[in-house]
Design an enzyme around this catalytic site. Structure first.
Site, PDB file in Angstrom:
ATOM      1  N   SER A  33       0.704  -1.273  -0.142  1.00 52.45           N
ATOM      2  CA  SER A  33      -0.044  -0.132  -0.106  1.00 52.45           C
ATOM      3  C   SER A  33       1.082   1.419  -0.162  1.00 52.45           C
ATOM      4  CB  SER A  33      -1.078  -0.138   1.385  1.00 52.45           C
ATOM      5  OG  SER A  33      -2.196   0.846   1.161  1.00 52.45           O
ATOM      6  N   HIS A  79      -7.376  -6.126   0.688  1.00 50.56           N
ATOM      7  CA  HIS A  79      -6.341  -5.118   0.915  1.00 50.56           C
ATOM      8  C   HIS A  79      -5.402  -5.475   1.981  1.00 50.56           C
ATOM      9  CE1 HIS A  79      -3.994  -1.347   0.527  1.00 50.56           C
ATOM     10  NE2 HIS A  79      -4.118  -1.323   1.671  1.00 50.56           N
ATOM     11  N   ASP A 133      -9.749  -6.235  -3.861  1.00 49.80           N
ATOM     12  CA  ASP A 133      -9.109  -5.004  -3.088  1.00 49.80           C
ATOM     13  C   ASP A 133      -9.484  -3.766  -3.694  1.00 49.80           C
ATOM     14  OD1 ASP A 133      -7.491  -3.036  -1.930  1.00 49.80           O
ATOM     15  OD2 ASP A 133      -5.663  -3.931  -2.366  1.00 49.80           O
TER      16      ASP A 133
END
Length: 314
Positions: free
Chosen positions: A103, A288, A260
């Site tokens: 991320s 995610h 995600d």
């Protein structure tokens, strides 16, 4: 994982970053970059590394975790963090290392790697985020109403009508407001909404409580640093996807949850299409969160695979 060292590294501008190392000091050097921005390192995340094979280095970025600061936002930009990573590499005397992040950690990994490609042995990235406004609008203004319409109504409904045409900026303005009466409800709403988008099966997919009244609830830390970075386009001078060609020939594996909603597969595939030597590994069903065991297993497998490649490069 066995902790080897723990120290605060002065990096100037009123910041000291908290740096830890784990595992085997003679092992393959690997840098772990936490997400957020602002979340800090959780030691449980480092279980993706084999402690007998890796010398793992992890640090809390400026303004996060156990790092110290006079003003968390002052001199806190992506170029500052990239410079901090180089200081850490030099501190440990590492020539080249594996870089792992997910991320926001993937964003920072790419920013560092495209600036210092000669220091990279391999990369493993999860849930690629390129730090663009388009990605944030897609997550909060497109995916959110499509998959969680009630949550979207709650999220937008917290704003006065005049600000509902600029939802993201209005949220970030309020989160960064010095008045707790202003920033408390919006920081909690941002955190809780982001959390729903990050997991496959959220417990409560709505903002049902009176966010202003919950004065006993500790404030989450990440919304403040996220607002600082997102309000400033993550302090990126140029789009990362236009710089990734600098990594051509370097091995990279992109771990991607099929469902995600924050960082969907199209971003990983777009990045891989411009990075010769990289490949995408889709995990399904998964979203995610790194807390998903299937994501963790895929990361461990990818890191092990990259270790075999690096053994011939170091």
């Amino acid at each position: 994982m066995k902790e080897l060292t723990r120290d605060n590294l002065a990096v100037g501008d009123g910041h000291e970053i908290h740096v830890r190392s784990y595992g085997n000091p003679g092992g393959i050097p690997a840098l772990f970059l936490h997400g957020g921005p602002g979340s800090g390192v959780q030691e449980s995340q480092l279980g993706i590394f084999d402690p007998s094979r890796f010398h793992v280095i992890a640090f809390d970025q400026r303004g996060a975790g156990l790092s110290r600061f006079d003003d968390r936002f002052h001199a806190n930009t992506t170029p500052h963090l990239v410079a901090d990573i180089e200081r850490i590499r030099e501190r440990f005397g590492i020539e080249r290392w594996m870089v792992v992040g997910g991320s926001w950690g993937a964003t920072l990994a790419l920013a560092y790697a495209t600036a210092h490609a000669d220091r990279i042995g391999a990369m493993v990235l999860r849930a690629v985020f390129l730090g663009t406004r388009h990605e944030l609008e897609r997550a909060f203004l497109s995916s959110l109403p499509r998959f969680y319409p009630q949550l979207y109504a709650d999220f937008v409904g917290l704003l006065p009508e005049d600000d509902r045409s600029r939802v993201l900026d209005a949220y970030w303005d309020r989160i960064l407001d010095a008045d707790p009466a202003v920033h408390r409800p919006f920081s909690i709403a941002w955190h809780d909404t982001e959390r729903v988008l990050s997991v496959l099966s959220p417990d409560v997919p709505c903002l049902s409580e009176d966010l202003s009244a919950r004065g006993d609830r500790p404030l989450p830390r990440t919304p403040f640093m996220e607002a600082h970075y997102f309000h400033n386009d993550c302090f990126l001078d140029a789009p990362l996807i236009e710089q990734v060609h600098r990594l051509n020939g370097l091995p990279g594996i992109l771990i991607q949850g099929r469902y995600d909603l924050l960082c969907p597969p199209e971003t990983s595939y777009a990045l891989a299409s411009r990075w010769t030597g990289s490949s995408v590994r889709v995990v399904s069903p998964a979203g995610h969160s790194m807390e998903d065991q299937s994501i963790r297993s895929a990361l461990t497998a990818a890191i092990t695979e990259m270790a075999r490649l690096m053994n011939g490069r170091l």
